[in-house]
Scaffold this active site. Structure first.
Site, PDB file in Angstrom:
ATOM      1  N   HIS A 303       0.845  -1.066  -0.117  1.00 27.50           N
ATOM      2  CA  HIS A 303       0.093  -0.162   0.025  1.00 27.50           C
ATOM      3  C   HIS A 303       1.196   1.494   0.114  1.00 27.50           C
ATOM      4  CE1 HIS A 303      -3.534   2.798   1.273  1.00 27.50           C
ATOM      5  NE2 HIS A 303      -3.851   2.346   0.719  1.00 27.50           N
ATOM      6  N   ASP A 360      -8.282  -5.193   0.053  1.00 29.50           N
ATOM      7  CA  ASP A 360      -8.371  -6.072  -0.790  1.00 29.50           C
ATOM      8  C   ASP A 360      -7.866  -7.278  -0.764  1.00 29.50           C
ATOM      9  OD1 ASP A 360      -9.702  -4.330  -2.535  1.00 29.50           O
ATOM     10  OD2 ASP A 360      -8.014  -3.393  -2.906  1.00 29.50           O
TER      11      ASP A 360
HETATM   12  N1  ACO Z   1       3.881  -7.798  -4.757  1.00 31.24           N
HETATM   13  C1  ACO Z   1       5.391  -8.388  -4.595  1.00 31.24           C
HETATM   14  N2  ACO Z   1       6.146  -6.526  -4.569  1.00 31.24           N
HETATM   15  C2  ACO Z   1       5.743  -5.466  -4.599  1.00 31.24           C
HETATM   16  C3  ACO Z   1       4.190  -5.242  -4.627  1.00 31.24           C
HETATM   17  C4  ACO Z   1       3.830  -6.706  -4.555  1.00 31.24           C
HETATM   18  N3  ACO Z   1       1.884  -6.837  -4.568  1.00 31.24           N
HETATM   19  N4  ACO Z   1       3.635  -4.378  -4.033  1.00 31.24           N
HETATM   20  C5  ACO Z   1       5.084  -3.703  -4.393  1.00 31.24           C
HETATM   21  N5  ACO Z   1       6.650  -4.589  -4.733  1.00 31.24           N
HETATM   22  C6  ACO Z   1       7.641  -3.881  -3.989  1.00 31.24           C
HETATM   23  C7  ACO Z   1       7.707  -3.202  -5.473  1.00 31.24           C
HETATM   24  O1  ACO Z   1       7.830  -4.148  -7.051  1.00 31.24           O
HETATM   25  C8  ACO Z   1       8.975  -2.237  -5.154  1.00 31.24           C
HETATM   26  O2  ACO Z   1      10.758  -3.279  -5.671  1.00 31.24           O
HETATM   27  P1  ACO Z   1      11.870  -2.233  -5.365  1.00 31.24           P
HETATM   28  O3  ACO Z   1      11.971  -1.505  -4.598  1.00 31.24           O
HETATM   29  O4  ACO Z   1      12.305  -3.695  -5.424  1.00 31.24           O
HETATM   30  O5  ACO Z   1      11.302  -1.757  -6.589  1.00 31.24           O
HETATM   31  C9  ACO Z   1       8.250  -1.764  -4.379  1.00 31.24           C
HETATM   32  O6  ACO Z   1       7.224  -3.089  -3.634  1.00 31.24           O
HETATM   33  C10 ACO Z   1       7.467  -0.373  -4.023  1.00 31.24           C
HETATM   34  O7  ACO Z   1       6.586  -0.863  -4.584  1.00 31.24           O
HETATM   35  P2  ACO Z   1       5.979   0.352  -5.559  1.00 31.24           P
HETATM   36  O8  ACO Z   1       5.120   0.023  -6.530  1.00 31.24           O
HETATM   37  O9  ACO Z   1       6.742   1.161  -5.742  1.00 31.24           O
HETATM   38  O10 ACO Z   1       5.124   1.097  -4.032  1.00 31.24           O
HETATM   39  P3  ACO Z   1       4.344   1.568  -4.399  1.00 31.24           P
HETATM   40  O11 ACO Z   1       3.418   2.202  -3.041  1.00 31.24           O
HETATM   41  O12 ACO Z   1       3.995   2.727  -6.385  1.00 31.24           O
HETATM   42  O13 ACO Z   1       2.235   0.954  -5.015  1.00 31.24           O
HETATM   43  C11 ACO Z   1       0.768  -0.573  -4.947  1.00 31.24           C
HETATM   44  C12 ACO Z   1       1.471   0.286  -4.547  1.00 31.24           C
HETATM   45  C13 ACO Z   1       0.407  -0.361  -5.918  1.00 31.24           C
HETATM   46  C14 ACO Z   1      -0.786  -1.168  -3.770  1.00 31.24           C
HETATM   47  C15 ACO Z   1       1.439  -1.686  -4.921  1.00 31.24           C
HETATM   48  O14 ACO Z   1       2.045  -1.839  -3.403  1.00 31.24           O
HETATM   49  C16 ACO Z   1       1.538  -3.309  -5.495  1.00 31.24           C
HETATM   50  O15 ACO Z   1       1.062  -2.971  -6.774  1.00 31.24           O
HETATM   51  N6  ACO Z   1      -0.010  -4.313  -5.128  1.00 31.24           N
HETATM   52  C17 ACO Z   1      -0.710  -4.582  -5.719  1.00 31.24           C
HETATM   53  C18 ACO Z   1      -1.926  -4.330  -6.058  1.00 31.24           C
HETATM   54  C19 ACO Z   1      -3.333  -4.268  -4.903  1.00 31.24           C
HETATM   55  O16 ACO Z   1      -2.575  -5.146  -4.365  1.00 31.24           O
HETATM   56  N7  ACO Z   1      -3.518  -3.201  -5.046  1.00 31.24           N
HETATM   57  C20 ACO Z   1      -4.388  -2.200  -3.735  1.00 31.24           C
HETATM   58  C21 ACO Z   1      -3.848  -1.497  -3.596  1.00 31.24           C
HETATM   59  S1  ACO Z   1      -5.294  -0.858  -1.840  1.00 31.24           S
HETATM   60  C22 ACO Z   1      -6.253  -0.370  -2.936  1.00 31.24           C
HETATM   61  O17 ACO Z   1      -6.201   0.438  -3.443  1.00 31.24           O
HETATM   62  C23 ACO Z   1      -7.892  -0.116  -2.181  1.00 31.24           C
END
Ligand code: ACO
Length: 443
Positions: A303, A360
């Protein structure tokens, strides 16, 4: 702390700071460009406060979420969704009389315009219900136009939106299964009305089980607002141009649809089903999630704001256990989800990046237990988020600081250049037969 100093090259600039009621600090950068010519670069606005808001408070480090000051745990366990909607929009919980009037009004306004019902016939059977919801809400501005300054009309349209969103959602489901529409009833709660419109038929009444009514009530409350998330920021972005309420909210529905936002609840269950089909080999999927080249992410994890735990996920994990327990069911996907959570939370990759289950991760499992089809999961999220979108739209309208949203960019394209030779500005009378398709032409 009254000022922040920025040194840019040889120059030093001072900027005022201010604090919120929970002591969050902001540096007011509104004069940065005027003073220095530079802009801030903050993709995804992760450090940018786009407004001041009195609706929802989140402390992502401590896992705190409050609506108008009330902890989410209290509201989710003891309030009705319609009362929480009132709280978010008008700032206070309704008293008994206000609540009864509000609830009755929401039911009165929950009937969809007869002409709009015809729209349902023209979506293809494969249409995603989020698409139907967004389109129907957008078309409401044709049926219920209002004067932007008329507060009474705006209130009426707020009630129409809240009342009708659940009806549109249930009708789109009924259409997809080829059953006649079931109309809402005044003596049912918001959650019970939705469930009845989904599952009753003209032949058979649906007696709403209290455990499911409570679960849906809680899910709607948990989703009701989450400050400046992607869809709410979209509502504010569109609304900053003074677009009407329906146009803004339908944009919010479309933003919510994406799998990185509200669409994640559908994506989580699809992921769990995939792991189940693959022999419940969840460890393989943990490894895939850690491998950037796999293109696979653990849906329902991570998140932008919560970096410790998501308080909503905690409530929903408990609720998923309760619902399945009372229904006397087991769900292999719930077991896989718990294993994934356990392994991920002890794995350095997830610990270092502070990746925890989000709202979620468990919500889809509850929807599944209730019998709601996977494609409707994000629609349920949208019904819940409606009061939040409306509250932000109203707050923005009355905010003297509000300006049309217009971020800047850093241009990284070609420097100035000039055309040479003949520009292809005239169309031939006929396109030659062997003209390559655009995709075949390398640019
Ligand atoms: N699985 C594996 N790796 C992940 C995940 C995940 N679900 N989420 C983040 N990471 C990793 C990224 O690869 C990144 O790694 P790095 O630093 O080595 O490059 C690091 O964690 C940070 O990730 P970002 O994408 O930069 O984080 P951001 O804050 O932009 O994204 C998000 C947040 C979109 C929720 C992301 O965690 C994600 O894609 N999660 C899966 C989708 C999801 O569950 N969305 C619902 C969110 S809650 C809502 O909207 C109601």
């Amino acid at each position: 702390m009254t000022h922040a100093r920025l040194i840019l090259g040889e120059q030093e600039y001072e900027f005022p700071t201010f604090q919120g009621t929970e002591d969050e600090v902001a540096v007011d950068m509104t004069k940065l460009r005027g003073k220095s010519g530079a802009i801030t670069y903050d993709p995804g606005y992760a450090n940018t406060g786009s407004c001041k808001s009195a609706i929802t408070y989140i402390d992502g480090e401590k896992g705190i979420l409050r609506y108008r000051g009330y902890p989410i745990e209290e509201l989710a366990q003891h309030a009705m969704f319609s009362a929480v909607a009132y709280l978010l929009i008008y700032g206070e919980l309704p008293d008994e009389k206000q609540f009864l009037v509000w609830r009755e009004e929401l039911t009165r306004q929950s009937l969809v315009h007869e002409s709009m019902l015809k729209f349902f016939d023209h979506f293809p059977p494969t249409a995603h219900p989020m698409n139907i919801l967004g389109s129907m809400i957008s078309s409401m501005s044709s049926f219920y136009p209002y004067d932007a300054e008329d507060e009474e009309k705006i209130n009426l349209n707020i009630m129409r939106l809240l009342g009708q969103v659940k009806t549109i959602a249930a009708f789109s489901y009924k259409k997809s299964v080829g059953q006649p529409f079931i109309y809402p009833r005044a003596n049912y709660s918001y959650a019970a009305n939705f469930l009845r419109m989904m599952f009753a038929t003209p032949q058979e009444e649906y007696v709403v089980p209290p455990i499911l009514e409570n679960a849906v009530n809680m899910l709607l409350i948990i989703h009701a607002d989450h400050e400046q998330n992607c869809s709410t920021s979209t509502v504010r972005m569109v609304g900053s141009s003074r677009a009407n309420l329906y146009a803004c909210v339908s944009a919010g529905v479309n933003a919510l649809w994406g799998p990185l936002h509200g669409g994640a609840n559908q994506a989580v269950v699809e992921m769990l089903e995939r792991i189940h089909r693959d022999g419940a080999n969840y460890k393989k999927y943990i490894e895939m999630a850690k491998d950037k080249d796999s293109g696979f992410r653990l849906m329902g994890f991570g998140h932008r704001v919560y970096k410790n735990f998501d308080p909503r996920a905690k409530l929903l994990k408990k609720a998923a256990d309760e619902v399945l327990g009372v229904l006397g069911r087991t769900d292999p996907l719930l077991d896989i989800a718990k294993h994934l959570e356990e392994v991920a939370l002890s794995d350095d990759f997830f610990i270092e990046r502070k990746l925890y289950p989000n709202v979620d991760f468990y919500s889809g499992l509850i929807y599944r237990a209730i019998g709601i089809p996977t494609e409707m999961f994000t629609v349920l999220f949208a019904i819940g988020r409606m009061p939040g979108w409306i509250a932000h739209w109203c707050e923005m309208r009355n905010d003297e600081d509000n300006k049309i949203h217009r971020p800047r960019q850093i241009y990284v394209g070609m420097n100035e250049r000039h055309m040479t030779g003949l520009p292809p500005h005239t169309e031939p009378a006929q396109i030659p037969k062997n003209t390559p398709k655009l995709a075949q032409v390398s640019v």
